[in-house]
Scaffold this motif. Structure first.
Motif, PDB file in Angstrom:
ATOM      1  N   THR A  23       6.539  19.830 -18.311  1.00  0.00           N
ATOM      2  CA  THR A  23       6.115  18.453 -18.128  1.00  0.00           C
ATOM      3  C   THR A  23       4.800  18.236 -18.875  1.00  0.00           C
ATOM      4  N   ALA A  24       4.390  16.984 -18.999  1.00  0.00           N
ATOM      5  CA  ALA A  24       3.178  16.641 -19.751  1.00  0.00           C
ATOM      6  C   ALA A  24       2.091  16.159 -18.800  1.00  0.00           C
ATOM      7  N   PRO A  25       0.833  16.213 -19.237  1.00  0.00           N
ATOM      8  CA  PRO A  25      -0.260  15.760 -18.363  1.00  0.00           C
ATOM      9  C   PRO A  25      -0.084  14.336 -17.833  1.00  0.00           C
ATOM     10  N   VAL A  26       0.449  13.422 -18.651  1.00  0.00           N
ATOM     11  CA  VAL A  26       0.596  12.034 -18.198  1.00  0.00           C
ATOM     12  C   VAL A  26       1.626  11.930 -17.076  1.00  0.00           C
ATOM     13  N   ASN A  27       2.647  12.770 -17.109  1.00  0.00           N
ATOM     14  CA  ASN A  27       3.631  12.804 -16.020  1.00  0.00           C
ATOM     15  C   ASN A  27       3.070  13.543 -14.808  1.00  0.00           C
ATOM     16  N   TRP A  28       2.394  14.645 -15.080  1.00  0.00           N
ATOM     17  CA  TRP A  28       1.871  15.489 -14.011  1.00  0.00           C
ATOM     18  C   TRP A  28       0.863  14.752 -13.142  1.00  0.00           C
ATOM     19  N   ALA A  29       0.097  13.866 -13.736  1.00  0.00           N
ATOM     20  CA  ALA A  29      -0.895  13.112 -12.974  1.00  0.00           C
ATOM     21  C   ALA A  29      -0.241  12.318 -11.841  1.00  0.00           C
ATOM     22  N   VAL A  30       0.991  11.855 -12.068  1.00  0.00           N
ATOM     23  CA  VAL A  30       1.741  11.148 -11.025  1.00  0.00           C
ATOM     24  C   VAL A  30       2.471  12.133 -10.119  1.00  0.00           C
ATOM     25  N   LEU A  31       3.152  13.091 -10.715  1.00  0.00           N
ATOM     26  CA  LEU A  31       3.998  14.008  -9.952  1.00  0.00           C
ATOM     27  C   LEU A  31       3.216  14.826  -8.937  1.00  0.00           C
ATOM     28  N   LYS A  32       2.038  15.306  -9.304  1.00  0.00           N
ATOM     29  CA  LYS A  32       1.283  16.181  -8.403  1.00  0.00           C
ATOM     30  C   LYS A  32       0.858  15.445  -7.137  1.00  0.00           C
ATOM     31  N   GLU A  33       0.749  14.116  -7.206  1.00  0.00           N
ATOM     32  CA  GLU A  33       0.343  13.323  -6.056  1.00  0.00           C
ATOM     33  C   GLU A  33       1.533  12.843  -5.229  1.00  0.00           C
ATOM     34  N   ARG A  34       2.711  12.714  -5.868  1.00  0.00           N
ATOM     35  CA  ARG A  34       3.802  11.998  -5.217  1.00  0.00           C
ATOM     36  C   ARG A  34       5.095  12.777  -5.036  1.00  0.00           C
ATOM     37  N   ALA A  35       5.408  13.698  -5.913  1.00  0.00           N
ATOM     38  CA  ALA A  35       6.710  14.354  -5.833  1.00  0.00           C
ATOM     39  C   ALA A  35       6.742  15.404  -4.732  1.00  0.00           C
ATOM     40  N   SER A  36       7.872  15.469  -4.030  1.00  0.00           N
ATOM     41  CA  SER A  36       8.089  16.514  -3.040  1.00  0.00           C
ATOM     42  C   SER A  36       8.470  17.806  -3.747  1.00  0.00           C
ATOM     43  N   PRO A  37       8.423  18.942  -3.040  1.00  0.00           N
ATOM     44  CA  PRO A  37       8.836  20.192  -3.685  1.00  0.00           C
ATOM     45  C   PRO A  37      10.210  20.047  -4.324  1.00  0.00           C
ATOM     46  N   GLY A  38      10.320  20.503  -5.550  1.00  0.00           N
ATOM     47  CA  GLY A  38      11.581  20.360  -6.264  1.00  0.00           C
ATOM     48  C   GLY A  38      12.608  21.381  -5.821  1.00  0.00           C
ATOM     49  N   THR A  39      13.823  21.202  -6.329  1.00  0.00           N
ATOM     50  CA  THR A  39      14.889  22.151  -6.057  1.00  0.00           C
ATOM     51  C   THR A  39      15.710  22.339  -7.322  1.00  0.00           C
ATOM     52  N   THR A  40      16.498  23.402  -7.356  1.00  0.00           N
ATOM     53  CA  THR A  40      17.323  23.686  -8.522  1.00  0.00           C
ATOM     54  C   THR A  40      18.792  23.743  -8.142  1.00  0.00           C
ATOM     55  N   ILE A  41      19.625  23.537  -9.153  1.00  0.00           N
ATOM     56  CA  ILE A  41      21.075  23.581  -8.933  1.00  0.00           C
ATOM     57  C   ILE A  41      21.719  24.472  -9.997  1.00  0.00           C
ATOM     58  N   SER A  42      22.862  25.038  -9.642  1.00  0.00           N
ATOM     59  CA  SER A  42      23.601  25.904 -10.554  1.00  0.00           C
ATOM     60  C   SER A  42      24.633  25.092 -11.331  1.00  0.00           C
ATOM     61  N   ASP A  43      25.159  25.685 -12.391  1.00  0.00           N
ATOM     62  CA  ASP A  43      26.213  25.020 -13.147  1.00  0.00           C
ATOM     63  C   ASP A  43      27.447  24.781 -12.282  1.00  0.00           C
ATOM     64  N   ALA A  44      27.758  25.717 -11.395  1.00  0.00           N
ATOM     65  CA  ALA A  44      28.914  25.538 -10.512  1.00  0.00           C
ATOM     66  C   ALA A  44      28.706  24.330  -9.593  1.00  0.00           C
ATOM     67  N   GLU A  45      27.489  24.164  -9.089  1.00  0.00           N
ATOM     68  CA  GLU A  45      27.195  23.011  -8.233  1.00  0.00           C
ATOM     69  C   GLU A  45      27.262  21.703  -9.018  1.00  0.00           C
ATOM     70  N   VAL A  46      26.860  21.750 -10.277  1.00  0.00           N
ATOM     71  CA  VAL A  46      26.953  20.565 -11.139  1.00  0.00           C
ATOM     72  C   VAL A  46      28.413  20.191 -11.355  1.00  0.00           C
ATOM     73  N   ARG A  47      29.256  21.174 -11.634  1.00  0.00           N
ATOM     74  CA  ARG A  47      30.677  20.883 -11.847  1.00  0.00           C
ATOM     75  C   ARG A  47      31.302  20.281 -10.587  1.00  0.00           C
ATOM     76  N   ALA A  48      30.919  20.793  -9.431  1.00  0.00           N
ATOM     77  CA  ALA A  48      31.431  20.239  -8.176  1.00  0.00           C
ATOM     78  C   ALA A  48      31.014  18.779  -8.019  1.00  0.00           C
ATOM     79  N   ALA A  49      29.803  18.460  -8.450  1.00  0.00           N
ATOM     80  CA  ALA A  49      29.317  17.082  -8.369  1.00  0.00           C
ATOM     81  C   ALA A  49      30.068  16.172  -9.345  1.00  0.00           C
ATOM     82  N   GLN A  50      30.346  16.671 -10.535  1.00  0.00           N
ATOM     83  CA  GLN A  50      31.119  15.873 -11.490  1.00  0.00           C
ATOM     84  C   GLN A  50      32.505  15.558 -10.931  1.00  0.00           C
ATOM     85  N   ARG A  51      33.127  16.548 -10.310  1.00  0.00           N
ATOM     86  CA  ARG A  51      34.455  16.329  -9.723  1.00  0.00           C
ATOM     87  C   ARG A  51      34.378  15.347  -8.550  1.00  0.00           C
TER      88      ARG A  51
END
Length: 320
Positions: free
Chosen positions: A238-266
């Motif tokens: 990410t870039a400083p201009v984005n981080w200035a907002v994200l560090k104050e507002r975004a909740s802890p992120g999460t990750t997804i696998s390719d298998a989970e993505v395919r399930a979502a597409q279906r």
């Protein structure tokens, strides 16, 4: 790596961008969906004219250029969706556009970008630095850089989706689950909906925002990140201009696998009759996998539908 931002993005900027976007584009649908027994909502940005939310930020940025800047043209960096957004806006405004795109971008994204009149400069991913290439092009030609996420006008334009959501719901959502790469949409939605919890979702191994939020400082993805089907979500940092907002507002992120993505597409195809590209299905994948909290006022962003037909057919016909 990133040019210094000329200013910070603001909620007033998001509101202005929303007015500009509403003047040329109809709202995308906010659709009801049931996930794990919870009735919530999805925002179908895959139904934009270019098949992705990126049209918002591109239009906001290019329409802000001065007459003199427009004569110099623009340079964008993108794996395909921002490329199409910039090409669409540039054609509408009569501006020349060059887009720096990876060699492994989906063919349909390359073809659609060329079809709208943009010139494409190919770079090798991994191996070459797209930001360095774009900055060199701007220095050589005088063109204006329109970064995919590290730009205050782009961030504000993406945030117009949040203003639209609040108008459709009659209130700000309790939470928004967001497909995240560099954080342009995530930061824009955070500015647009200050009372909403913002959940960024990234592919496994491409979790620069998730890692940064955990560390309290900007961290890039780790060396040699794994392959991912989410071509649209492969920002290295990410870039400083984005981080200035994200560090104050975004909740802890999460990750997804390719298998989970395919399930979502279906799931989207079967239950919503929508076509999603892998990156555009990441937020839905996290919701279906139980990786984020949902309630009746949660909105899940469906951010893009630009997927090669053969690859999409293979996904929906499989059951892994």
């Amino acid at each position: 790596m990133f040019q210094e931002s000329p200013r910070d993005p603001t909620r007033n900027g998001v509101l202005r961008a929303a007015e500009k976007v509403a003047a040329i584009l109809p709202p995308t649908p906010l659709l009801p969906v049931e996930i794990r027994g919870v009735h919530c909502w999805v925002k179908a940005e895959n139904l934009q004219p270019i098949g992705a939310f990126k049209i918002r930020g591109a239009w906001n940025r290019l329409s802000e250029l001065t007459a003199e800047e427009r004569t110099r043209g623009v340079v964008g960096v993108s794996s395909g969706n921002h490329a199409q957004g910039v090409a669409w806006a540039a054609r509408k405004l009569g501006i020349s556009a060059r887009i720096v795109m990876p060699h492994d971008a989906p063919q349909m994204k390359l073809e659609a970008t060329r079809a709208m009149g943009a010139d494409i400069v190919i770079y090798q991913r991994p191996g070459e630095d797209r930001d360095a290439i774009s900055q060199t092009l701007c220095a050589e030609t005088g063109a204006v850089l329109v970064h995919a996420y590290a730009d205050p006008w782009v961030i504000e334009g993406q945030g117009s989706a949040g203003i639209e959501i609040a108008e459709q719901m009659g209130r700000e959502p309790s939470s928004i689950v967001v497909c995240c790469a560099g954080g342009g949409l995530t930061a824009g939605l955070a500015l647009a909906c200050p009372s909403s919890v913002i959940y960024p979702v990234e592919p496994e191994g491409w979790d620069d925002v998730t890692r940064s939020l955990a560390a309290g400082e900007i961290l890039a993805v780790e060396d040699n990140p794994p392959p991912t089907s989410c071509d649209a979500l492969q920002a290295l940092s990410t870039a400083p201009v984005n981080w200035a907002v994200l560090k104050e507002r975004a909740s802890p992120g999460t990750t997804i696998s390719d298998a989970e993505v395919r399930a979502a597409q279906r799931f989207a195809f079967a239950n919503l009759k929508l076509v999603l590209e892998p990156g555009g299905a990441a937020a839905l994948a996290a919701a279906l996998a139980g990786k984020v909290e949902l309630d009746e006022n949660t909105v899940i962003m469906l951010t893009g539908g630009n997927v090669d037909p053969a690859k999409f057919a293979a996904v929906i016909s499989s059951s892994d």
